[in-house]
Scaffold this active site. Structure first.
Site, PDB file in Angstrom:
ATOM      1  N   HIS A  44       0.603   5.313   1.014  1.00  0.00           N
ATOM      2  CA  HIS A  44      -0.135   6.348   1.750  1.00  0.00           C
ATOM      3  C   HIS A  44      -0.061   7.659   0.970  1.00  0.00           C
ATOM      4  CE1 HIS A  44      -0.077   4.279   5.830  1.00  0.00           C
ATOM      5  NE2 HIS A  44       0.898   3.621   5.221  1.00  0.00           N
ATOM      6  N   HIS A  46       0.832  -1.211   0.000  1.00  0.00           N
ATOM      7  CA  HIS A  46       0.000   0.000   0.000  1.00  0.00           C
ATOM      8  C   HIS A  46       0.861   1.253   0.000  1.00  0.00           C
ATOM      9  CE1 HIS A  46       0.533  -1.211   4.218  1.00  0.00           C
ATOM     10  NE2 HIS A  46       0.538   0.071   4.519  1.00  0.00           N
TER      11      HIS A  46
HETATM   12  P1  AMP Z   1       1.574   0.539   7.484  1.00  0.00           P
HETATM   13  O1  AMP Z   1       1.515  -0.947   7.202  1.00  0.00           O
HETATM   14  O2  AMP Z   1       2.576   0.883   8.546  1.00  0.00           O
HETATM   15  O3  AMP Z   1       1.750   1.363   6.252  1.00  0.00           O
HETATM   16  O4  AMP Z   1       0.215   0.970   8.171  1.00  0.00           O
HETATM   17  C1  AMP Z   1      -1.023   0.446   7.812  1.00  0.00           C
HETATM   18  C2  AMP Z   1      -2.026   1.557   7.684  1.00  0.00           C
HETATM   19  O5  AMP Z   1      -3.291   0.949   7.482  1.00  0.00           O
HETATM   20  C3  AMP Z   1      -2.167   2.469   8.913  1.00  0.00           C
HETATM   21  O6  AMP Z   1      -2.061   3.821   8.498  1.00  0.00           O
HETATM   22  C4  AMP Z   1      -3.566   2.163   9.441  1.00  0.00           C
HETATM   23  O7  AMP Z   1      -4.193   3.280   9.995  1.00  0.00           O
HETATM   24  C5  AMP Z   1      -4.271   1.659   8.202  1.00  0.00           C
HETATM   25  N1  AMP Z   1      -5.381   0.744   8.430  1.00  0.00           N
HETATM   26  C6  AMP Z   1      -5.398  -0.330   9.237  1.00  0.00           C
HETATM   27  N2  AMP Z   1      -6.589  -0.969   9.181  1.00  0.00           N
HETATM   28  C7  AMP Z   1      -7.332  -0.273   8.293  1.00  0.00           C
HETATM   29  C8  AMP Z   1      -8.662  -0.409   7.788  1.00  0.00           C
HETATM   30  N3  AMP Z   1      -9.473  -1.397   8.179  1.00  0.00           N
HETATM   31  N4  AMP Z   1      -9.115   0.502   6.891  1.00  0.00           N
HETATM   32  C9  AMP Z   1      -8.317   1.518   6.489  1.00  0.00           C
HETATM   33  N5  AMP Z   1      -7.060   1.708   6.920  1.00  0.00           N
HETATM   34  C10 AMP Z   1      -6.572   0.825   7.818  1.00  0.00           C
END
Ligand code: AMP
Length: 137
Positions: free
Chosen positions: A104, A102
């Site tokens: 951001h 993913h």
């Molecule tokens: P990272 O793997 O460190 O890039 O972080 C994962 C991101 O996914 C974080 O910013 C969380 O806030 C986000 N996140 C986790 N669960 C969900 C969800 N169900 N829907 C949307 N975003 C999510």
């Protein structure tokens, strides 16, 4: 490291848990981050499985970047932003928490710091931010 299809974004892709969708095409989905570090914080993922940038195919990366470019420009307009921070983490040591690739997208304004991580956002505000980006697409 192998792909675990029980990760939360795989569940979102299968429709097992809800998301606030901003944009989708045949190869990618963009939805709002539920712990936004800036208004309009959203995530772009490929619809096909890979853990992160390290095991992604050139096609998955290209499809994601195409969507990042599209949504980031819409977010610039929607939030009258001064810039965009694009973040992408690889493996736990690299800061990754969800093991489906993913990106951001964080709309930014001069002199405004991002909010701390790990704090649930207000869902009504998140939905209205998604609508603002969609209207600018
Ligand atoms: P990272 O793997 O460190 O890039 O972080 C994962 C991101 O996914 C974080 O910013 C969380 O806030 C986000 N996140 C986790 N669960 C969900 C969800 N169900 N829907 C949307 N975003 C999510």
């Amino acid at each position: 490291m192998s792909y675990d299809d029980q990760n939360i974004f795989a569940k979102i892709l299968r429709g097992e848990i809800p998301n606030v969708t901003v944009y989708e095409d045949a190869e990618t989905l963009c939805f709002m981050d539920i712990m936004p570090r800036a208004d309009g914080h959203c995530l772009v993922i490929p619809k096909t499985p890979c853990r992160n940038m390290l095991d992604a195919s050139p096609e998955q990366l290209a499809a994601c970047m195409k969507t990042v470019n599209k949504v980031a420009n819409a977010a610039m307009t929607a939030f009258n932003a001064d810039g965009i921070t694009l973040q992408q983490f690889n493996e736990a040591a690299g800061g990754q928490e969800v093991f489906h690739l993913h990106f951001h997208i964080l709309p930014r304004h001069e002199g405004v710091a991002t909010r701390p991580p790990g704090k649930m956002g207000d869902m009504d505000a998140i939905k209205s931010h998604a609508e603002a980006i969609k209207a600018a697409l």
